[in-house]
Design a protein around this motif. Sequence first.
Motif, short mmCIF file in Angstrom:
data_model
loop_
_atom_site.label_atom_id
_atom_site.label_comp_id
_atom_site.label_asym_id
_atom_site.label_seq_id
_atom_site.Cartn_x
_atom_site.Cartn_y
_atom_site.Cartn_z
N ARG A 161 0.51 -0.85 0.38
CA ARG A 161 -0.32 -0.24 0.41
C ARG A 161 1.09 0.89 0.02
O ARG A 161 0.64 2.37 -0.77
N LEU A 162 2.27 0.75 1.04
CA LEU A 162 2.51 2.28 0.83
C LEU A 162 3.83 2.52 -0.26
O LEU A 162 3.64 4.08 -0.79
N TRP A 163 4.39 1.95 -1.22
CA TRP A 163 4.47 1.96 -2.67
C TRP A 163 3.28 2.08 -3.53
O TRP A 163 4.10 3.37 -4.43
N ASP A 164 2.19 1.91 -3.58
CA ASP A 164 1.36 2.28 -4.43
C ASP A 164 1.90 3.40 -4.51
O ASP A 164 1.10 4.61 -5.24
N THR A 165 1.21 3.99 -2.95
CA THR A 165 0.80 5.43 -2.43
C THR A 165 2.16 6.43 -3.15
O THR A 165 1.82 7.21 -4.02
N ALA A 166 3.33 5.52 -2.56
CA ALA A 166 5.08 6.11 -3.54
C ALA A 166 4.72 6.99 -4.88
O ALA A 166 4.81 7.73 -5.45
N ARG A 167 4.08 5.35 -5.63
CA ARG A 167 4.12 4.88 -7.35
C ARG A 167 3.22 6.81 -7.12
O ARG A 167 3.39 7.52 -8.58
N LYS A 168 2.04 6.81 -7.21
CA LYS A 168 1.28 7.54 -7.53
C LYS A 168 1.72 9.54 -6.62
O LYS A 168 1.11 9.48 -7.96
N LEU A 169 1.74 9.08 -6.04
CA LEU A 169 2.16 10.14 -5.63
C LEU A 169 3.66 10.77 -6.61
O LEU A 169 3.62 12.29 -6.74
N ASN A 170 4.69 10.08 -7.21
CA ASN A 170 5.50 10.48 -8.13
C ASN A 170 5.08 10.80 -9.51
O ASN A 170 5.74 12.03 -9.65
N GLU A 171 4.42 10.07 -9.47
CA GLU A 171 3.47 10.22 -10.86
C GLU A 171 2.52 11.52 -11.20
O GLU A 171 2.27 13.14 -11.96
N PHE A 172 1.92 11.95 -9.67
CA PHE A 172 1.40 13.10 -9.57
C PHE A 172 1.84 14.65 -9.55
O PHE A 172 2.13 15.78 -10.23
N LYS A 173 3.42 14.03 -8.97
CA LYS A 173 4.59 15.21 -9.13
C LYS A 173 5.19 15.66 -10.14
O LYS A 173 5.07 16.12 -10.54
N ALA A 174 5.06 14.37 -11.14
CA ALA A 174 5.47 14.75 -12.68
C ALA A 174 4.62 15.30 -13.36
O ALA A 174 4.49 15.84 -14.28
N ASP A 175 3.16 15.15 -13.02
CA ASP A 175 2.11 15.63 -13.85
C ASP A 175 2.51 17.58 -14.04
O ASP A 175 2.32 17.96 -14.82
#
Length: 79
Positions: free
Chosen positions: A37-51
């Motif tokens: 769950r933490l990995w998935d949250t971090a991955r989504k956060l990184n995608e958001f930051k990139a966007d």
Amino acid sequence: MPMVTVSISPQQAAGIRAAVDNGGYASSSEVVREALRLWDTARKLNEFKADVLDEISPSGGRCVGDMFADHEAARRRSA
């Protein structure tokens, strides 16, 4: 729930066992599920930051120093 087999390092296995033995988790599966769950949250956060960086920065979020270094390297190659 689907079963998945993964390989982890001895240190990771010891960390999981310690988390369960210390009472923080009821099972090793709980530890792994929370980690995922933490990995998935971090991955989504990184995608958001990139966007967001793509929207606010035409350089794709790169700092001026990186752009200058690229410019200097290109200048040296063409000299």
